[in-house]
Motif scaffolding. Structure first.
Motif, PDB file in Angstrom:
ATOM      1  N   THR A 161      14.756  44.440  28.762  1.00 43.04           N
ATOM      2  CA  THR A 161      15.165  43.154  28.837  1.00 43.04           C
ATOM      3  C   THR A 161      16.214  42.698  27.669  1.00 43.04           C
ATOM      4  N   GLN A 162      16.036  43.453  26.616  1.00 46.05           N
ATOM      5  CA  GLN A 162      17.172  42.986  25.715  1.00 46.05           C
ATOM      6  C   GLN A 162      18.620  43.509  26.107  1.00 46.05           C
ATOM      7  N   ARG A 163      18.605  44.536  27.094  1.00 43.74           N
ATOM      8  CA  ARG A 163      19.646  44.903  27.648  1.00 43.74           C
ATOM      9  C   ARG A 163      20.315  44.089  28.506  1.00 43.74           C
ATOM     10  N   ASP A 164      19.341  43.643  29.453  1.00 42.65           N
ATOM     11  CA  ASP A 164      19.921  42.227  30.394  1.00 42.65           C
ATOM     12  C   ASP A 164      20.553  41.166  30.017  1.00 42.65           C
ATOM     13  N   ILE A 165      19.772  40.706  28.416  1.00 44.86           N
ATOM     14  CA  ILE A 165      20.171  39.493  27.964  1.00 44.86           C
ATOM     15  C   ILE A 165      21.532  39.929  27.435  1.00 44.86           C
ATOM     16  N   GLU A 166      21.774  40.903  26.827  1.00 45.74           N
ATOM     17  CA  GLU A 166      23.028  41.353  26.199  1.00 45.74           C
ATOM     18  C   GLU A 166      24.315  41.332  27.145  1.00 45.74           C
ATOM     19  N   VAL A 167      23.887  42.160  28.121  1.00 43.50           N
ATOM     20  CA  VAL A 167      24.986  42.355  29.233  1.00 43.50           C
ATOM     21  C   VAL A 167      25.562  40.795  29.837  1.00 43.50           C
ATOM     22  N   ALA A 168      24.296  40.101  30.152  1.00 45.02           N
ATOM     23  CA  ALA A 168      24.527  38.438  30.488  1.00 45.02           C
ATOM     24  C   ALA A 168      25.333  37.687  29.773  1.00 45.02           C
ATOM     25  N   GLN A 169      25.156  37.920  28.544  1.00 46.79           N
ATOM     26  CA  GLN A 169      25.875  36.955  27.531  1.00 46.79           C
ATOM     27  C   GLN A 169      27.286  37.612  27.223  1.00 46.79           C
ATOM     28  N   MET A 170      27.512  39.030  27.443  1.00 48.48           N
ATOM     29  CA  MET A 170      29.088  39.717  27.512  1.00 48.48           C
ATOM     30  C   MET A 170      29.702  39.069  28.747  1.00 48.48           C
ATOM     31  N   LYS A 171      28.750  39.016  29.836  1.00 44.27           N
ATOM     32  CA  LYS A 171      29.587  38.375  30.975  1.00 44.27           C
ATOM     33  C   LYS A 171      29.936  37.215  30.845  1.00 44.27           C
ATOM     34  N   ARG A 172      29.100  36.287  30.255  1.00 43.32           N
ATOM     35  CA  ARG A 172      29.454  34.910  30.258  1.00 43.32           C
ATOM     36  C   ARG A 172      30.622  34.595  29.104  1.00 43.32           C
ATOM     37  N   VAL A 173      30.679  35.431  28.238  1.00 43.93           N
ATOM     38  CA  VAL A 173      31.729  35.374  27.144  1.00 43.93           C
ATOM     39  C   VAL A 173      33.178  35.664  27.984  1.00 43.93           C
ATOM     40  N   GLN A 174      33.088  36.776  28.608  1.00 41.90           N
ATOM     41  CA  GLN A 174      34.261  37.309  29.381  1.00 41.90           C
ATOM     42  C   GLN A 174      34.758  36.263  30.334  1.00 41.90           C
ATOM     43  N   ALA A 175      33.694  35.814  31.188  1.00 42.46           N
ATOM     44  CA  ALA A 175      34.004  34.410  31.962  1.00 42.46           C
ATOM     45  C   ALA A 175      35.009  33.481  31.479  1.00 42.46           C
ATOM     46  N   ARG A 176      34.443  33.083  30.362  1.00 47.44           N
ATOM     47  CA  ARG A 176      35.022  31.986  29.621  1.00 47.44           C
ATOM     48  C   ARG A 176      36.670  32.273  29.081  1.00 47.44           C
ATOM     49  N   ALA A 177      36.754  33.554  28.475  1.00 49.27           N
ATOM     50  CA  ALA A 177      37.643  34.075  28.098  1.00 49.27           C
ATOM     51  C   ALA A 177      38.699  34.634  29.045  1.00 49.27           C
ATOM     52  N   ASP A 178      38.371  34.854  30.455  1.00 47.93           N
ATOM     53  CA  ASP A 178      38.980  35.314  31.570  1.00 47.93           C
ATOM     54  C   ASP A 178      39.306  36.769  31.093  1.00 47.93           C
ATOM     55  N   GLY A 179      38.194  37.550  30.418  1.00 48.39           N
ATOM     56  CA  GLY A 179      38.360  38.700  30.403  1.00 48.39           C
ATOM     57  C   GLY A 179      38.318  39.819  31.352  1.00 48.39           C
ATOM     58  N   SER A 180      38.092  41.218  31.042  1.00 50.75           N
ATOM     59  CA  SER A 180      38.171  42.389  32.151  1.00 50.75           C
ATOM     60  C   SER A 180      36.681  42.972  31.847  1.00 50.75           C
ATOM     61  N   ASP A 181      36.039  43.663  33.019  1.00 52.97           N
ATOM     62  CA  ASP A 181      34.976  44.169  32.922  1.00 52.97           C
ATOM     63  C   ASP A 181      35.014  45.473  31.914  1.00 52.97           C
ATOM     64  N   GLU A 182      36.226  45.963  31.558  1.00 47.65           N
ATOM     65  CA  GLU A 182      36.474  47.151  30.761  1.00 47.65           C
ATOM     66  C   GLU A 182      35.760  46.933  29.362  1.00 47.65           C
ATOM     67  N   GLU A 183      35.864  45.685  28.871  1.00 44.08           N
ATOM     68  CA  GLU A 183      35.117  45.238  27.640  1.00 44.08           C
ATOM     69  C   GLU A 183      33.504  45.644  27.636  1.00 44.08           C
ATOM     70  N   THR A 184      32.860  45.176  28.621  1.00 44.69           N
ATOM     71  CA  THR A 184      31.650  45.107  28.885  1.00 44.69           C
ATOM     72  C   THR A 184      31.288  46.673  28.751  1.00 44.69           C
ATOM     73  N   GLU A 185      31.841  47.522  29.585  1.00 40.04           N
ATOM     74  CA  GLU A 185      31.663  48.919  29.717  1.00 40.04           C
ATOM     75  C   GLU A 185      31.772  49.561  28.356  1.00 40.04           C
ATOM     76  N   ARG A 186      32.800  49.193  27.624  1.00 36.37           N
ATOM     77  CA  ARG A 186      33.040  49.743  26.159  1.00 36.37           C
ATOM     78  C   ARG A 186      31.785  49.273  25.068  1.00 36.37           C
ATOM     79  N   ALA A 187      31.322  48.085  25.375  1.00 39.07           N
ATOM     80  CA  ALA A 187      30.505  47.732  24.406  1.00 39.07           C
ATOM     81  C   ALA A 187      29.071  48.485  24.316  1.00 39.07           C
ATOM     82  N   GLU A 188      28.382  48.396  23.309  1.00 44.46           N
ATOM     83  CA  GLU A 188      27.579  49.365  22.915  1.00 44.46           C
ATOM     84  C   GLU A 188      26.283  48.617  23.364  1.00 44.46           C
ATOM     85  N   ILE A 189      25.425  48.884  24.442  1.00 48.31           N
ATOM     86  CA  ILE A 189      24.179  48.371  24.956  1.00 48.31           C
ATOM     87  C   ILE A 189      22.972  49.335  24.725  1.00 48.31           C
ATOM     88  N   PRO A 190      21.825  48.670  24.498  1.00 44.49           N
ATOM     89  CA  PRO A 190      20.623  49.676  24.344  1.00 44.49           C
ATOM     90  C   PRO A 190      20.443  50.403  25.528  1.00 44.49           C
TER      91      PRO A 190
END
Length: 225
Positions: free
Chosen positions: A104-133
């Motif tokens: 549940t914590q992982r899903d919340i963190e991934v969803a939050q990262m995707k929302r941040v990237q969508a606002r910043a027009d970022g790429s999915d590479e940042e999500t893959e590099r991020a440390e998630i549980p």
């Protein structure tokens, strides 16, 4: 000129460190070593809490279950069967609970990262590099920690035939392990040792005493086992 120098030191701490080394090299060498060796103990809080919680839970839960059965059954086989059942059930419960919680914590963190990237027009590479549980690792660690604590009273009482000695050995082993857990938590977390030990030892004693006493009371009240 002096005010300008002070401003430069505030803006760039490395200038201040360099100037201090020139004025007093020996003193500031110790300061730099202290800074390098400084540990952020809050970083240890999460894994330390999980490891100690799992081991302490296994130790106290299985020991209390064995004490409860020992209140009404004198055979070593009954206590060992109850303890083994508690070990398996507790390890599975810890693993499943940790898996669900971390997922549940992982899903919340991934969803939050995707929302941040969508606002910043970022790429999915940042999500893959991020440390998630990792839910599977957390579940396995919790099950192993619980089992490590639970096996102590089981092994300690497995070959003791005398009923009273067996109960005394369980209490003594649990007390020693609780002290060890308290010391380990205090040393790794840099907290007061006596307070930490007292907290876990008194809590373990209360759990075993309540289980033993209430089981004895229920059986003496007429409930047959």
């Amino acid at each position: 000129m002096a005010s300008q120098t002070a401003l430069d030191h505030r803006q760039c701490p490395s200038l201040e460190i360099s100037s201090i080394h020139v004025s007093d090299p020996e003193k500031n060498q110790h300061q730099l070593l202290a800074l390098e060796n400084e540990v952020d103990y809050s970083q240890r809080a999460q894994w330390l809490r999980a490891a100690l919680l799992g081991a302490n839970d296994g130790l106290v839960s299985v020991a209390s279950l064995m004490m409860g059965i020992g209140a009404v059954k004198t055979e070593v086989k009954s206590m060992l069967l109850a303890g083994f059942a508690g070990l398996v059930a507790g390890a599975c419960s810890m693993a499943i609970g940790e898996f669900v919680s971390v997922y549940t914590q992982r899903d919340i963190e991934v969803a939050q990262m995707k929302r941040v990237q969508a606002r910043a027009d970022g790429s999915d590479e940042e999500t893959e590099r991020a440390e998630i549980p990792n839910p599977a690792q957390a579940a396995m660690a919790s099950a192993l920690a619980f089992s490590a604590g639970a096996v102590v009273p089981l092994v300690g009482s497995a070959f003791i035939r005398n009923y009273r000695v067996r109960l005394g050995v369980v209490v003594a082993l649990v007390s020693m392990m609780l002290v060890a857990f308290g010391v380990a938590g205090a040393v790794l977390g840099r907290t007061p040792v006596v307070k930490s030990c007292a907290r876990v030892v008194i809590g373990g004693w209360m759990a075993m005493a309540l289980t033993f006493g209430l089981t004895k009371l229920i059986v003496s009240g007429g409930l047959e086992m």
